[in-house]
Design a protein around this motif. Sequence first.
Motif, PDB file in Angstrom:
ATOM      1  N   MET A  86       0.844  -1.202   0.000  1.00 21.92           N
ATOM      2  CA  MET A  86       0.000   0.000   0.000  1.00 21.92           C
ATOM      3  C   MET A  86       0.877   1.249   0.000  1.00 21.92           C
ATOM      4  SD  MET A  86      -2.976   1.022   2.710  1.00 21.92           S
ATOM      5  CE  MET A  86      -3.960   2.493   2.469  1.00 21.92           C
ATOM      6  N   LYS A  87       0.552   2.189  -0.892  1.00 23.38           N
ATOM      7  CA  LYS A  87       1.342   3.404  -1.005  1.00 23.38           C
ATOM      8  C   LYS A  87       1.054   4.354   0.159  1.00 23.38           C
ATOM      9  CE  LYS A  87       1.447   3.229  -6.062  1.00 23.38           C
ATOM     10  NZ  LYS A  87       1.065   3.923  -7.313  1.00 23.38           N
ATOM     11  N   GLY A  88       2.053   5.193   0.462  1.00 19.91           N
ATOM     12  CA  GLY A  88       1.889   6.163   1.528  1.00 19.91           C
ATOM     13  C   GLY A  88       1.142   7.386   1.055  1.00 19.91           C
ATOM     14  N   CYS A  89       0.838   8.285   1.990  1.00 25.15           N
ATOM     15  CA  CYS A  89       0.125   9.532   1.707  1.00 25.15           C
ATOM     16  C   CYS A  89       1.054  10.709   1.998  1.00 25.15           C
ATOM     17  CB  CYS A  89      -1.140   9.613   2.570  1.00 25.15           C
ATOM     18  SG  CYS A  89      -2.133  11.111   2.316  1.00 25.15           S
ATOM     19  N   PHE A  90       0.948  11.760   1.195  1.00 23.34           N
ATOM     20  CA  PHE A  90       1.754  12.964   1.370  1.00 23.34           C
ATOM     21  C   PHE A  90       0.907  14.025   2.073  1.00 23.34           C
ATOM     22  CE2 PHE A  90       3.941  16.744  -0.847  1.00 23.34           C
ATOM     23  CZ  PHE A  90       4.903  16.829   0.140  1.00 23.34           C
ATOM     24  N   TYR A  91       1.253  14.302   3.323  1.00 26.08           N
ATOM     25  CA  TYR A  91       0.508  15.261   4.134  1.00 26.08           C
ATOM     26  C   TYR A  91       1.213  16.616   4.172  1.00 26.08           C
ATOM     27  CZ  TYR A  91      -1.879  11.154   6.121  1.00 26.08           C
ATOM     28  OH  TYR A  91      -2.599   9.999   6.304  1.00 26.08           O
ATOM     29  N   LEU A 102       4.487  21.190  -4.308  1.00 29.02           N
ATOM     30  CA  LEU A 102       4.867  19.785  -4.298  1.00 29.02           C
ATOM     31  C   LEU A 102       3.644  18.888  -4.338  1.00 29.02           C
ATOM     32  CD1 LEU A 102       7.745  19.746  -1.647  1.00 29.02           C
ATOM     33  CD2 LEU A 102       7.876  20.129  -4.117  1.00 29.02           C
ATOM     34  N   GLU A 103       2.597  19.301  -3.660  1.00 33.14           N
ATOM     35  CA  GLU A 103       1.371  18.499  -3.614  1.00 33.14           C
ATOM     36  C   GLU A 103       0.811  18.254  -5.001  1.00 33.14           C
ATOM     37  OE1 GLU A 103      -2.974  17.823  -3.477  1.00 33.14           O
ATOM     38  OE2 GLU A 103      -1.911  19.570  -4.279  1.00 33.14           O
ATOM     39  N   ARG A 104       0.831  19.274  -5.856  1.00 28.44           N
ATOM     40  CA  ARG A 104       0.321  19.108  -7.220  1.00 28.44           C
ATOM     41  C   ARG A 104       1.126  18.057  -7.979  1.00 28.44           C
ATOM     42  NH1 ARG A 104       0.619  25.011  -7.344  1.00 28.44           N
ATOM     43  NH2 ARG A 104      -1.370  25.843  -6.600  1.00 28.44           N
ATOM     44  N   LEU A 105       2.440  18.134  -7.841  1.00 27.74           N
ATOM     45  CA  LEU A 105       3.298  17.196  -8.560  1.00 27.74           C
ATOM     46  C   LEU A 105       3.118  15.775  -8.040  1.00 27.74           C
ATOM     47  CD1 LEU A 105       6.564  19.355  -8.656  1.00 27.74           C
ATOM     48  CD2 LEU A 105       5.002  18.902 -10.561  1.00 27.74           C
ATOM     49  N   VAL A 106       3.036  15.635  -6.734  1.00 28.89           N
ATOM     50  CA  VAL A 106       2.878  14.309  -6.131  1.00 28.89           C
ATOM     51  C   VAL A 106       1.518  13.717  -6.487  1.00 28.89           C
ATOM     52  CG1 VAL A 106       2.658  13.097  -3.920  1.00 28.89           C
ATOM     53  CG2 VAL A 106       4.511  14.738  -4.262  1.00 28.89           C
ATOM     54  N   ARG A 107       0.485  14.553  -6.460  1.00 28.62           N
ATOM     55  CA  ARG A 107      -0.862  14.070  -6.807  1.00 28.62           C
ATOM     56  C   ARG A 107      -0.930  13.678  -8.277  1.00 28.62           C
ATOM     57  NH1 ARG A 107      -4.700  17.624  -8.018  1.00 28.62           N
ATOM     58  NH2 ARG A 107      -3.650  19.216  -6.750  1.00 28.62           N
ATOM     59  N   GLN A 108      -0.282  14.462  -9.137  1.00 24.93           N
ATOM     60  CA  GLN A 108      -0.263  14.128 -10.563  1.00 24.93           C
ATOM     61  C   GLN A 108       0.460  12.814 -10.839  1.00 24.93           C
ATOM     62  OE1 GLN A 108       1.501  17.611 -12.335  1.00 24.93           O
ATOM     63  NE2 GLN A 108      -0.294  18.881 -11.952  1.00 24.93           N
ATOM     64  N   ALA A 109       1.380  12.472  -9.936  1.00 21.66           N
ATOM     65  CA  ALA A 109       2.117  11.212 -10.082  1.00 21.66           C
ATOM     66  C   ALA A 109       1.302  10.015  -9.575  1.00 21.66           C
ATOM     67  CB  ALA A 109       3.439  11.293  -9.330  1.00 21.66           C
ATOM     68  N   TYR A 114      -0.313   9.715  -6.337  1.00 18.31           N
ATOM     69  CA  TYR A 114      -0.299   9.426  -4.902  1.00 18.31           C
ATOM     70  C   TYR A 114      -1.357  10.251  -4.175  1.00 18.31           C
ATOM     71  CZ  TYR A 114       4.181   7.366  -6.119  1.00 18.31           C
ATOM     72  OH  TYR A 114       5.151   6.603  -6.706  1.00 18.31           O
ATOM     73  N   ASP A 115      -1.794   9.744  -3.036  1.00 19.86           N
ATOM     74  CA  ASP A 115      -2.772  10.451  -2.216  1.00 19.86           C
ATOM     75  C   ASP A 115      -2.106  11.585  -1.457  1.00 19.86           C
ATOM     76  OD1 ASP A 115      -4.823   8.738  -2.990  1.00 19.86           O
ATOM     77  OD2 ASP A 115      -4.535   7.396  -1.278  1.00 19.86           O
ATOM     78  N   GLY A 154       9.382   8.623  -3.836  1.00 18.67           N
ATOM     79  CA  GLY A 154      10.128   7.410  -3.549  1.00 18.67           C
ATOM     80  C   GLY A 154       9.719   6.804  -2.214  1.00 18.67           C
ATOM     81  N   ARG A 155       9.499   7.654  -1.220  1.00 22.51           N
ATOM     82  CA  ARG A 155       9.055   7.167   0.090  1.00 22.51           C
ATOM     83  C   ARG A 155       7.621   6.659   0.024  1.00 22.51           C
ATOM     84  NH1 ARG A 155      13.870   9.921  -0.339  1.00 22.51           N
ATOM     85  NH2 ARG A 155      15.037   9.755   1.641  1.00 22.51           N
ATOM     86  N   LEU A 156       6.772   7.383  -0.692  1.00 22.16           N
ATOM     87  CA  LEU A 156       5.371   6.977  -0.796  1.00 22.16           C
ATOM     88  C   LEU A 156       5.230   5.635  -1.510  1.00 22.16           C
ATOM     89  CD1 LEU A 156       3.739  10.394  -1.792  1.00 22.16           C
ATOM     90  CD2 LEU A 156       4.053   9.450   0.491  1.00 22.16           C
ATOM     91  N   GLU A 157       6.026   5.448  -2.541  1.00 20.63           N
ATOM     92  CA  GLU A 157       5.979   4.199  -3.301  1.00 20.63           C
ATOM     93  C   GLU A 157       6.366   3.013  -2.412  1.00 20.63           C
ATOM     94  OE1 GLU A 157       5.091   1.830  -6.451  1.00 20.63           O
ATOM     95  OE2 GLU A 157       4.790   3.999  -6.332  1.00 20.63           O
ATOM     96  N   ALA A 158       7.233   3.261  -1.451  1.00 19.85           N
ATOM     97  CA  ALA A 158       7.662   2.210  -0.529  1.00 19.85           C
ATOM     98  C   ALA A 158       6.678   2.017   0.618  1.00 19.85           C
ATOM     99  CB  ALA A 158       9.042   2.548   0.030  1.00 19.85           C
ATOM    100  N   GLY A 159       5.536   2.735   0.569  1.00 19.83           N
ATOM    101  CA  GLY A 159       4.519   2.574   1.590  1.00 19.83           C
ATOM    102  C   GLY A 159       4.730   3.417   2.828  1.00 19.83           C
ATOM    103  N   ARG A 160       5.605   4.431   2.736  1.00 20.34           N
ATOM    104  CA  ARG A 160       5.908   5.277   3.894  1.00 20.34           C
ATOM    105  C   ARG A 160       5.280   6.657   3.699  1.00 20.34           C
ATOM    106  NH1 ARG A 160      11.921   5.811   4.702  1.00 20.34           N
ATOM    107  NH2 ARG A 160      11.446   5.878   6.945  1.00 20.34           N
ATOM    108  N   SER A 161       4.342   7.009   4.549  1.00 22.14           N
ATOM    109  CA  SER A 161       3.706   8.324   4.461  1.00 22.14           C
ATOM    110  C   SER A 161       4.695   9.417   4.855  1.00 22.14           C
ATOM    111  CB  SER A 161       2.475   8.391   5.372  1.00 22.14           C
ATOM    112  OG  SER A 161       1.445   7.570   4.865  1.00 22.14           O
ATOM    113  N   VAL A 162       4.534  10.585   4.235  1.00 24.41           N
ATOM    114  CA  VAL A 162       5.432  11.718   4.464  1.00 24.41           C
ATOM    115  C   VAL A 162       4.614  12.906   4.958  1.00 24.41           C
ATOM    116  CG1 VAL A 162       7.075  13.324   3.413  1.00 24.41           C
ATOM    117  CG2 VAL A 162       6.991  10.931   2.638  1.00 24.41           C
ATOM    118  N   ALA A 163       5.039  13.479   6.079  1.00 24.82           N
ATOM    119  CA  ALA A 163       4.396  14.681   6.606  1.00 24.82           C
ATOM    120  C   ALA A 163       5.318  15.866   6.365  1.00 24.82           C
ATOM    121  CB  ALA A 163       4.102  14.533   8.100  1.00 24.82           C
TER     122      ALA A 163
END
Length: 234
Positions: A1-6, A112-119, A121-122, A87-96
Amino acid sequence: MKGCFYGVSVGPGDPELLTRKAERVILAAPVLAVPTYGAGGRLALEIVKNAGLELSGKEILSLELPMTRDAARLARGRQAAAAQVAGRLEAGRSVAFLTLGDVTVYSTYLYLERLVRQAGYDTEMVPGVSSFCAAAARLGVGLCEGAEALHVIPASYEGTREALDWPGAKVLMKTGRSLPELKRLLEEKRLTGRASLVERCGLEGERVYPCLADAPEDAGYFSVVLVRGREEKA
């Protein structure tokens, strides 16, 4: 399961203004991200530490994001930082991502949120206390009443002179080195008597100037100028 970017708002400085939701997300995330430019990232992390949260075992991800108005450099820095986060999200590690004030107001996280969401990720934003709300409370003044408008203005960018003519109260952020020019503009517009400044609100070295005229022109980057929309009645 992928991580979430907070995007986690930590407030302007006082650790007591850190919300319970922010605490929960920070404690649950295995990775805390902070920008390396300026002092903002270090301060955001310091606020969290001062709140007494247990951070041992967490990865502190320092993101090299240039402090510049060069669009090409900004884009490259943001792309590189977003890739590190992904890279962290793909490994299942959420980032705050820790951000001063409120994450929705002039925050690097938004880019950053726009770029990560476009890739793919939640992402999720955790709101907090904005610097200008904390500054108004510190001064003991209201920002707006009744039908009065409130304008948030980036004072070191073009358009400040025109914005000062808008009706209502003004919050002037990103003053930085433009404070001397801003003080001259406010004097020209006959608004100095309505203006106040708070520097490093809630942080060590906090300075409060109910009258902007008393504030030194070398007030630091973490300064907020408030201009009341109407004269205070006795």
